[in-house]
Scaffold this active site. Structure first.
Site, PDB file in Angstrom:
ATOM      1  N   CYS A 120      -4.872  12.694  -2.756  1.00  0.00           N
ATOM      2  CA  CYS A 120      -6.048  12.840  -1.913  1.00  0.00           C
ATOM      3  C   CYS A 120      -7.159  12.051  -2.578  1.00  0.00           C
ATOM      4  O   CYS A 120      -7.005  11.588  -3.704  1.00  0.00           O
ATOM      5  CB  CYS A 120      -6.492  14.291  -1.858  1.00  0.00           C
ATOM      6  SG  CYS A 120      -5.225  15.408  -1.239  1.00  0.00           S
TER       7      CYS A 120
ATOM      8  N   ARG B 180      -6.333   6.729   0.155  1.00  0.00           N
ATOM      9  CA  ARG B 180      -5.566   7.697  -0.636  1.00  0.00           C
ATOM     10  C   ARG B 180      -4.966   8.810   0.224  1.00  0.00           C
ATOM     11  O   ARG B 180      -4.232   9.659  -0.263  1.00  0.00           O
ATOM     12  CB  ARG B 180      -6.460   8.316  -1.709  1.00  0.00           C
ATOM     13  CG  ARG B 180      -6.979   7.303  -2.705  1.00  0.00           C
ATOM     14  CD  ARG B 180      -7.878   7.980  -3.723  1.00  0.00           C
ATOM     15  NE  ARG B 180      -7.169   8.998  -4.459  1.00  0.00           N
ATOM     16  CZ  ARG B 180      -6.470   8.786  -5.555  1.00  0.00           C
ATOM     17  NH1 ARG B 180      -6.384   7.565  -6.042  1.00  0.00           N
ATOM     18  NH2 ARG B 180      -5.861   9.772  -6.164  1.00  0.00           N
TER      19      ARG B 180
ATOM     20  N   ASN C 151      -7.475  17.303  -5.904  1.00  0.00           N
ATOM     21  CA  ASN C 151      -6.419  16.298  -5.748  1.00  0.00           C
ATOM     22  C   ASN C 151      -5.334  16.624  -6.754  1.00  0.00           C
ATOM     23  O   ASN C 151      -5.618  16.763  -7.943  1.00  0.00           O
ATOM     24  CB  ASN C 151      -6.991  14.892  -6.019  1.00  0.00           C
ATOM     25  CG  ASN C 151      -5.894  13.858  -6.104  1.00  0.00           C
ATOM     26  OD1 ASN C 151      -4.858  13.975  -5.466  1.00  0.00           O
ATOM     27  ND2 ASN C 151      -6.114  12.840  -6.917  1.00  0.00           N
ATOM     28  N   GLY C 152      -4.100  16.755  -6.280  1.00  0.00           N
ATOM     29  CA  GLY C 152      -2.997  17.062  -7.185  1.00  0.00           C
ATOM     30  C   GLY C 152      -2.136  18.159  -6.607  1.00  0.00           C
ATOM     31  O   GLY C 152      -2.150  18.393  -5.398  1.00  0.00           O
TER      32      GLY C 152
ATOM     33  N   GLU D 249      11.664  -6.624  -1.013  1.00  0.00           N
ATOM     34  CA  GLU D 249      10.217  -6.478  -0.818  1.00  0.00           C
ATOM     35  C   GLU D 249       9.819  -6.837   0.624  1.00  0.00           C
ATOM     36  O   GLU D 249       8.992  -6.155   1.233  1.00  0.00           O
ATOM     37  CB  GLU D 249       9.461  -7.351  -1.842  1.00  0.00           C
ATOM     38  CG  GLU D 249       7.965  -7.529  -1.595  1.00  0.00           C
ATOM     39  CD  GLU D 249       7.142  -6.246  -1.572  1.00  0.00           C
ATOM     40  OE1 GLU D 249       7.676  -5.168  -1.888  1.00  0.00           O
ATOM     41  OE2 GLU D 249       5.960  -6.321  -1.191  1.00  0.00           O
TER      42      GLU D 249
ATOM     43  N   LYS E  69       8.042  -4.319   3.223  1.00  0.00           N
ATOM     44  CA  LYS E  69       6.765  -4.655   3.854  1.00  0.00           C
ATOM     45  C   LYS E  69       6.815  -4.443   5.356  1.00  0.00           C
ATOM     46  O   LYS E  69       5.923  -3.853   5.937  1.00  0.00           O
ATOM     47  CB  LYS E  69       6.432  -6.108   3.519  1.00  0.00           C
ATOM     48  CG  LYS E  69       5.000  -6.448   3.378  1.00  0.00           C
ATOM     49  CD  LYS E  69       4.417  -6.230   2.005  1.00  0.00           C
ATOM     50  CE  LYS E  69       4.398  -4.812   1.568  1.00  0.00           C
ATOM     51  NZ  LYS E  69       4.133  -4.577   0.200  1.00  0.00           N
TER      52      LYS E  69
ATOM     53  N   GLU F 100       6.908  -0.768   6.224  1.00  0.00           N
ATOM     54  CA  GLU F 100       5.625  -0.096   6.011  1.00  0.00           C
ATOM     55  C   GLU F 100       4.633  -0.379   7.137  1.00  0.00           C
ATOM     56  O   GLU F 100       3.906   0.505   7.570  1.00  0.00           O
ATOM     57  CB  GLU F 100       4.983  -0.597   4.702  1.00  0.00           C
ATOM     58  CG  GLU F 100       5.642  -0.115   3.442  1.00  0.00           C
ATOM     59  CD  GLU F 100       5.001  -0.721   2.195  1.00  0.00           C
ATOM     60  OE1 GLU F 100       4.685   0.036   1.277  1.00  0.00           O
ATOM     61  OE2 GLU F 100       4.807  -1.949   2.138  1.00  0.00           O
TER      62      GLU F 100
ATOM     63  N   HIS G 124      30.368  -7.552   3.014  1.00  0.00           N
ATOM     64  CA  HIS G 124      31.191  -6.392   2.630  1.00  0.00           C
ATOM     65  C   HIS G 124      30.769  -5.129   3.382  1.00  0.00           C
ATOM     66  O   HIS G 124      30.704  -4.048   2.791  1.00  0.00           O
ATOM     67  CB  HIS G 124      31.102  -6.167   1.116  1.00  0.00           C
ATOM     68  CG  HIS G 124      31.620  -7.324   0.325  1.00  0.00           C
ATOM     69  ND1 HIS G 124      32.946  -7.688   0.332  1.00  0.00           N
ATOM     70  CD2 HIS G 124      30.982  -8.227  -0.464  1.00  0.00           C
ATOM     71  CE1 HIS G 124      33.106  -8.759  -0.442  1.00  0.00           C
ATOM     72  NE2 HIS G 124      31.930  -9.100  -0.922  1.00  0.00           N
TER      73      HIS G 124
ATOM     74  N   LYS H 276      -1.832   4.984  -0.702  1.00  0.00           N
ATOM     75  CA  LYS H 276      -1.936   3.852  -1.628  1.00  0.00           C
ATOM     76  C   LYS H 276      -1.409   4.203  -3.007  1.00  0.00           C
ATOM     77  O   LYS H 276      -0.739   3.416  -3.649  1.00  0.00           O
ATOM     78  CB  LYS H 276      -3.409   3.430  -1.726  1.00  0.00           C
ATOM     79  CG  LYS H 276      -3.657   2.238  -2.629  1.00  0.00           C
ATOM     80  CD  LYS H 276      -3.086   0.984  -2.021  1.00  0.00           C
ATOM     81  CE  LYS H 276      -3.224  -0.216  -2.921  1.00  0.00           C
ATOM     82  NZ  LYS H 276      -2.261  -1.262  -2.509  1.00  0.00           N
TER      83      LYS H 276
HETATM   84  C1  G6P Z   1       2.879   3.759  -3.002  1.00  0.00           C
HETATM   85  C2  G6P Z   1       2.289   2.593  -2.228  1.00  0.00           C
HETATM   86  C3  G6P Z   1       3.094   1.315  -2.483  1.00  0.00           C
HETATM   87  C4  G6P Z   1       3.167   1.042  -3.981  1.00  0.00           C
HETATM   88  C5  G6P Z   1       3.766   2.241  -4.728  1.00  0.00           C
HETATM   89  C6  G6P Z   1       3.660   2.073  -6.238  1.00  0.00           C
HETATM   90  O1  G6P Z   1       4.094   4.131  -2.452  1.00  0.00           O
HETATM   91  O2  G6P Z   1       2.262   2.880  -0.840  1.00  0.00           O
HETATM   92  O3  G6P Z   1       2.459   0.220  -1.842  1.00  0.00           O
HETATM   93  O4  G6P Z   1       3.940  -0.088  -4.210  1.00  0.00           O
HETATM   94  O5  G6P Z   1       3.037   3.432  -4.394  1.00  0.00           O
HETATM   95  O6  G6P Z   1       2.316   2.087  -6.603  1.00  0.00           O
HETATM   96  P1  G6P Z   1       1.749   1.543  -7.963  1.00  0.00           P
HETATM   97  O7  G6P Z   1       0.264   1.807  -7.885  1.00  0.00           O
HETATM   98  O8  G6P Z   1       2.392   2.345  -9.060  1.00  0.00           O
HETATM   99  O9  G6P Z   1       2.072   0.109  -8.060  1.00  0.00           O
END
Ligand code: G6P
Length: 608
Positions: free
Chosen positions: A2, A28, A99-100, A481, A485, A488, A504, A603
């Site tokens: 959060c 967040r 937060n936590g 990746e 992307k 997401e 395979h 994030k």
């Molecule tokens: C979350 C984000 C991703 C990110 C991952 C790792 O899942 O949505 O975009 O790659 O965390 O985050 P970090 O801050 O450790 O790179």
């Protein structure tokens, strides 16, 4: 997971600072938002489901001018998104944001219920408000907080107010991030500095197990056990402008286009061209130890994990060090075999990802040397690793990581050269890699010239439900990746797969409605990649190829082609990922989605 903000000052602007802070922390989490402000005579709490703009509408002009307040933007963990579960939580005269995760909340809740406490939400957070309130029957505000903390287990950043003490704000940190901004006659606390930099660049980072007691004039910090702590102020070099969109439709697009700059920033001052050597100041203290390292284990999550996969190819081929990449969430619960001769490298944009942090702590316990590649300066991972390298990529606001990724790759190249030159890498090879690396920012700019085509292709393929992303060798991780992307941002089901492995099993999925993005740079495995394209075409599958400028032959077999400039094979990932970021972005935009804040994501995931 959060975002929390707190304000105490003398300028009657709590409401405005808190609301602005929430907007900046919205990445967040955005399941609900809430705020509590107070003055000598009254206290007001506002809550709304969804984004901060909903809260803003609710508050409109009814918010009192106030010198103290707390606010919260939620990413649900315990209890669904609802008004009742929105923070701030209250018990008696205690109000708090959290937060936590409180691990033992059920036990605490039961005990408090037996003492007559009534709970309104399903959250773990509300329990803390009740616990402090319970102690407040016997102790003053400050002591009640300290006593309550002895009973709470888990991860928490808390900002707490007491209605009878509108001149005091108490802030607590344990395993969840919290920063204090110090301005003239006011303090702003927040989960990260993006909610603070527009007010002040002077910040103090609370450490785990610390409590700050703040009044409009001053504050002091003590440990949970009551020992006073002297904290050092730091000056942030992130300005307010960096955190804004600068005319782009979305932060994600802005951050994609910032990559020539962020890659340059990652390299700045770190290349000794004549020696074919990288200079990584953050590793100086462990330089000797690094010479004796026999193995590297990279731990990370999400996009940072994909960067780690590329790192594995580079470090093994050019530094000659056996390297493995682990999902941090797996590493922490296995029995990892690491020792003094192992360097465990955490890659994290935020530096706060709970799984990565736990993995690093586990590695430390087992005697490994811990290293970090981290973007957020002074974040927990940056502070807890033995040594590390900062990205200097500036704040990344869009939830989907883009510029942090290419910055991570750039630093992995520097690290490879650094470790390689400590070992067998020749001067010529070191020079060659570094001089090509310095050309990458310009080459990324050249890819942007094809933006219109990429946008057209993205539109065309955004109608499909599923896609393959296929790559070999250095570009297998980029396929992973790329698929991540597009999942997401545009909610298209995508699988990132090694091209050679496709036959395979997964090839059974190919038909005219299941297109593939094939990463086909002119590298040592180019011919094999062409065979993969042929296999897909033979089964009526459509192919978007990403190829090196000049590979005209590919136009005869692929349905669409996007070109990237030529570079060293090991550096192709730095270019290859750019069209994939743009494809995902424009597919998401075409489908009308909120690309900066995709559903269900956050994030920085600071919970397990
Ligand atoms: C979350 C984000 C991703 C990110 C991952 C790792 O899942 O949505 O975009 O790659 O965390 O985050 P970090 O801050 O450790 O790179």
């Amino acid at each position: 997971m959060c975002g929390i903000v707190g304000y105490i000052g003398k300028n009657n602007r709590a409401g405005e600072v808190l609301l602005d802070g929430l907007k900046r922390l919205e990445y967040r989490g955005y399941d609900s938002a809430g705020m509590c402000v107070m003055d000598e005579d009254r206290q007001q709490t506002f809550k709304a489901i969804g984004k901060v703009s909903m809260l803003e509408k609710k508050i409109a002009k009814s918010c009192v001018e106030s010198n103290i307040g707390i606010a919260h933007t939620r990413w649900a963990t315990h209890g669904k998104p609802s008004i009742k579960n929105a923070h701030p939580h209250t018990s008696g005269k205690i109000h708090l944001v959290h937060n936590g995760i409180i691990e033992n909340y059920q036990q605490l809740k039961q005990d408090l219920a037996n003492k007559g406490h009534k709970f309104y939400s399903q959250t773990d957070s509300e329990v803390v408000a009740h616990l402090i309130d319970e102690y407040n029957k016997k102790y003053d505000f400050e002591d009640s907080v300290t006593h309550a903390l002895t009973e709470v287990r888990g991860a928490y950043a808390l900002v707490i107010l007491h209605e009878d003490e509108p001149q005091k704000m108490i802030v607590v940190r344990n395993s969840s991030p919290l920063v204090i901004g110090v301005a003239d006659s006011e303090f702003i606390v927040a989960s990260d500095a993006s909610a603070i930099i527009q007010h002040t660049s002077r910040v103090v980072y609370l450490d785990d197990g610390e409590i700050a007691v703040m009044t409009p004039d001053t504050y002091y910090v003590k440990t949970f056990s009551g020992k006073n702590k002297r904290k050092k102020e730091q000056i942030l070099d992130w300005n307010d402008e960096q955190a804004k969109k600068e005319g782009y439709a979305h932060f994600m697009l802005k951050e994609i286009f910032e990559q020539p700059e962020s890659v340059s920033d990652a390299l700045r001052g770190r290349i000794i061209a004549k020696d074919g050597m990288a200079k990584l100041g953050g590793l100086t203290e462990v330089e000797k130890q690094l010479r004796t390292i026999e193995r590297i284990v990279i731990v990370s999550c999400g996009t940072s994990y994909c960067a780690g996969l590329v790192g594995e190819y580079m470090l093994e081929e050019y530094a000659g060090i056996p390297t493995e990449v682990e999902y941090a969430s797996e590493f922490r619960y296995r029995k990892p075999l690491v020792d003094k001769k192992t360097a465990v490298l955490a890659i994290s944009q935020s530096g706060e990802t709970a799984d990565t942090l736990a993995a690093i702590r586990e590695a430390k316990n087992k005697g490994a040397l811990t290293l970090g590649i981290v973007n957020a300066v002074s974040s927990t991972i940056a502070r807890e690793t033995d040594a590390g390298v900062y990205n200097h990529a500036g704040p990344e606001i869009a939830v989907a990581s883009t510029k942090a990724f290419t910055s991570q790759l750039s630093i992995l190249v520097l690290l490879t050269v650094f470790l390689g030159r400590q070992r067998n890498m020749s001067l010529t090879m070191g020079k060659r890699i570094l001089s090509e690396l310095q050309r990458i920012p310009k080459k990324i700019d050249q890819i942007f010239e094809g933006e219109k085509d990429i946008k057209r292709i993205a539109k065309k393929y955004s109608k499909y439900d599923s896609m393959f992303y296929l790559g070999r060798k250095y570009n297998f991780p980029i396929a992973v990746e790329g698929a991540l992307k597009i999942k997401e941002i545009s909610y298209i089901h995508a699988e990132g797969y090694p091209s050679g492995e496709m036959k395979h099993g997964p090839i059974a999925l190919i038909d005219k409605d299941f297109p593939s993005v094939v990463l086909a740079p002119k590298d040592s495995v180019y011919e094999k990649t062409i065979s993969t394209i042929e296999e897909i075409k033979a089964r009526s599958g459509k192919v978007v190829a990403i190829a090196t400028v000049g590979s005209k032959d590919i136009e005869n077999i692929a349905n669409d082609v996007i070109y990237i400039p030529k570079t060293l094979e090991m550096l192709t990932p730095l270019l290859m990922v750019i069209p994939l970021q743009l494809l995902a972005y424009y597919a998401g935009v075409t489908k009308g989605y909120d690309v900066d804040q995709p559903r269900n994501l956050a994030k920085s995931v600071t919970v397990e």
